[in-house]
Design a protein around this motif. Structure first.
Motif, PDB file in Angstrom:
ATOM      1  N   TRP A  68       0.796  -1.254   0.133  1.00 28.13           N
ATOM      2  CA  TRP A  68       0.147  -0.064  -0.151  1.00 28.13           C
ATOM      3  C   TRP A  68       0.826   1.398   0.011  1.00 28.13           C
ATOM      4  CZ3 TRP A  68       0.285   2.493   4.716  1.00 28.13           C
ATOM      5  CH2 TRP A  68       0.972   1.743   5.921  1.00 28.13           C
ATOM      6  N   VAL A  69       0.305   2.509  -0.155  1.00 25.81           N
ATOM      7  CA  VAL A  69       0.997   3.856   0.002  1.00 25.81           C
ATOM      8  C   VAL A  69       0.794   4.612   1.153  1.00 25.81           C
ATOM      9  CG1 VAL A  69       1.184   5.766  -1.439  1.00 25.81           C
ATOM     10  CG2 VAL A  69       0.483   3.702  -2.705  1.00 25.81           C
ATOM     11  N   ARG A  72      -0.302   9.814   3.423  1.00 25.08           N
ATOM     12  CA  ARG A  72       0.030  11.075   4.133  1.00 25.08           C
ATOM     13  C   ARG A  72       1.074  11.084   4.705  1.00 25.08           C
ATOM     14  NH1 ARG A  72      -6.072   9.328   6.022  1.00 25.08           N
ATOM     15  NH2 ARG A  72      -5.676   7.833   4.464  1.00 25.08           N
ATOM     16  N   ALA A  73       2.154  10.285   4.301  1.00 23.34           N
ATOM     17  CA  ALA A  73       3.551  10.442   4.830  1.00 23.34           C
ATOM     18  C   ALA A  73       3.953  11.939   4.519  1.00 23.34           C
ATOM     19  CB  ALA A  73       4.329   9.689   4.359  1.00 23.34           C
ATOM     20  N   ARG A  95      10.695   0.367   9.278  1.00 20.20           N
ATOM     21  CA  ARG A  95       9.418   0.293   8.456  1.00 20.20           C
ATOM     22  C   ARG A  95       9.002   1.984   8.684  1.00 20.20           C
ATOM     23  NH1 ARG A  95       6.353  -4.263   7.938  1.00 20.20           N
ATOM     24  NH2 ARG A  95       8.104  -5.954   7.856  1.00 20.20           N
ATOM     25  N   LEU A 105       4.045  -2.289   3.791  1.00 17.62           N
ATOM     26  CA  LEU A 105       3.839  -3.776   3.458  1.00 17.62           C
ATOM     27  C   LEU A 105       3.317  -4.125   4.866  1.00 17.62           C
ATOM     28  CD1 LEU A 105       4.194  -6.234   1.872  1.00 17.62           C
ATOM     29  CD2 LEU A 105       6.687  -6.438   2.902  1.00 17.62           C
ATOM     30  N   THR A 106       2.016  -4.786   5.029  1.00 12.49           N
ATOM     31  CA  THR A 106       1.610  -5.351   6.183  1.00 12.49           C
ATOM     32  C   THR A 106       0.925  -6.830   5.976  1.00 12.49           C
ATOM     33  OG1 THR A 106       0.787  -3.176   6.653  1.00 12.49           O
ATOM     34  CG2 THR A 106      -0.304  -4.820   7.765  1.00 12.49           C
ATOM     35  N   MET A 125      -2.728   0.643   9.057  1.00 10.46           N
ATOM     36  CA  MET A 125      -3.196   1.876   7.989  1.00 10.46           C
ATOM     37  C   MET A 125      -4.320   2.714   8.520  1.00 10.46           C
ATOM     38  SD  MET A 125      -3.095  -1.500   6.776  1.00 10.46           S
ATOM     39  CE  MET A 125      -2.753  -2.530   5.279  1.00 10.46           C
ATOM     40  N   LEU A 126      -4.056   3.859   8.215  1.00  9.43           N
ATOM     41  CA  LEU A 126      -5.055   5.115   8.085  1.00  9.43           C
ATOM     42  C   LEU A 126      -6.329   4.460   7.247  1.00  9.43           C
ATOM     43  CD1 LEU A 126      -2.918   8.169   8.267  1.00  9.43           C
ATOM     44  CD2 LEU A 126      -4.140   7.106  10.239  1.00  9.43           C
ATOM     45  N   THR A 129      -6.637   4.586   3.204  1.00 11.32           N
ATOM     46  CA  THR A 129      -4.934   4.265   2.539  1.00 11.32           C
ATOM     47  C   THR A 129      -5.381   3.397   1.113  1.00 11.32           C
ATOM     48  OG1 THR A 129      -4.138   4.144   4.669  1.00 11.32           O
ATOM     49  CG2 THR A 129      -3.203   2.933   2.939  1.00 11.32           C
TER      50      THR A 129
HETATM   51  C1  SAM Z   1       5.702   1.928  10.988  1.00 11.37           C
HETATM   52  S1  SAM Z   1       4.551   2.090   9.857  1.00 11.37           S
HETATM   53  C2  SAM Z   1       4.635   0.325   9.265  1.00 11.37           C
HETATM   54  C3  SAM Z   1       3.612   0.012   8.226  1.00 11.37           C
HETATM   55  C4  SAM Z   1       3.713  -1.380   7.411  1.00 11.37           C
HETATM   56  N1  SAM Z   1       3.546  -2.281   8.384  1.00 11.37           N
HETATM   57  C5  SAM Z   1       5.109  -1.330   6.977  1.00 11.37           C
HETATM   58  O1  SAM Z   1       5.989  -2.131   7.291  1.00 11.37           O
HETATM   59  O2  SAM Z   1       5.252  -0.853   5.726  1.00 11.37           O
HETATM   60  C6  SAM Z   1       2.867   1.959  10.272  1.00 11.37           C
HETATM   61  C7  SAM Z   1       2.646   3.767  10.669  1.00 11.37           C
HETATM   62  O3  SAM Z   1       2.182   4.147   9.488  1.00 11.37           O
HETATM   63  C8  SAM Z   1       1.546   5.543   9.629  1.00 11.37           C
HETATM   64  N2  SAM Z   1       0.434   5.254   8.545  1.00 11.37           N
HETATM   65  C9  SAM Z   1      -0.496   4.462   8.555  1.00 11.37           C
HETATM   66  N3  SAM Z   1      -1.148   4.663   7.395  1.00 11.37           N
HETATM   67  C10 SAM Z   1      -0.658   5.632   6.867  1.00 11.37           C
HETATM   68  C11 SAM Z   1      -0.871   6.415   5.548  1.00 11.37           C
HETATM   69  N4  SAM Z   1      -2.026   6.131   4.920  1.00 11.37           N
HETATM   70  N5  SAM Z   1       0.023   7.384   5.290  1.00 11.37           N
HETATM   71  C12 SAM Z   1       0.868   7.874   6.131  1.00 11.37           C
HETATM   72  N6  SAM Z   1       1.164   7.086   7.397  1.00 11.37           N
HETATM   73  C13 SAM Z   1       0.459   6.207   7.486  1.00 11.37           C
HETATM   74  C14 SAM Z   1       0.903   5.022  11.155  1.00 11.37           C
HETATM   75  O4  SAM Z   1       1.793   6.060  12.199  1.00 11.37           O
HETATM   76  C15 SAM Z   1       1.430   3.863  11.573  1.00 11.37           C
HETATM   77  O5  SAM Z   1       1.558   3.382  12.884  1.00 11.37           O
END
Ligand code: SAM
Length: 160
Positions: A68-69, A72-73, A95, A105-106, A125-126, A129
């Motif tokens: 996924w993308v 909102r990063a 990650r 990647l989840t 994920m939010l 997403t």
């Molecule tokens: C540490 S990342 C890990 C995500 C995934 N499991 C990975 O390993 O790629 C998870 C965090 O990404 C953030 N997040 C989730 N969805 C998002 C989105 N759509 N855009 C930006 N940040 C997001 C949240 O802060 C969440 O706690």
């Protein structure tokens, strides 16, 4: 004609999301993170209706990879400060959402399917997403061959 280095390595890639995550998370602060965080939140992955045939036979798999993308990063950084350690690490050893290509990647557990909706557990994920792909999760790495890098070191320092 042979393609130049930058053309072969860095073409402009374009992907169309196959669907969207529906979760209860509207704020990143609500998503569990850091040491001991449990990822057992349930949610739904809703695929575009015209892709339904692509889900044929998916019910046979207990777990799925969801690609996924991080839509909102906030920018990207080569050094990350993961909540599970008090030391920085290279982004590709983490990650972190702030990465050169904001791809997430989840691994989720597939609980049920209804048409193009996959009800899953393990959402981080939010809501809203974009999802790029889904694949069956099959781990072939024996536990004794796994190394967990700086995470093992951080856990040792935390627990003494
Ligand atoms: C540490 S990342 C890990 C995500 C995934 N499991 C990975 O390993 O790629 C998870 C965090 O990404 C953030 N997040 C989730 N969805 C998002 C989105 N759509 N855009 C930006 N940040 C997001 C949240 O802060 C969440 O706690």
């Amino acid at each position: 004609m042979v393609k130049g280095h930058s053309e072969t390595l860095m073409p402009n890639l374009q992907f169309t999301p196959i669907g969207v995550v529906r979760s209860s998370f509207t704020d990143t602060a609500a998503i569990p993170k850091g040491p001991g965080a449990k990822h057992d939140a349930e949610g739904t992955i809703e695929l575009r209706p015209e892709l339904e045939a692509g889900l044929t036979d998916i019910e046979g798999f207990s777990h799925l990879y969801v690609i996924w993308v991080f839509d909102r990063a906030d920018g990207s950084e080569l050094t990350a400060y993961p909540p599970s350690d008090d030391r920085p690490h290279g982004v590709f050893s983490t990650r972190s959402p702030q990465r050169p290509n904001p791809i997430g990647l989840t691994v989720v557990e597939l609980l049920a399917r209804s048409g193009t909706r996959l009800h899953v557990r393990g959402i981080d994920m939010l809501d809203g997403t974009p999802v790029l792909d889904i694949k069956p999760y099959l781990s072939s790495v024996p536990p004794d061959k796994m190394r967990r890098g700086w995470l093992e070191d951080a856990e040792r320092r935390r627990h003494g």
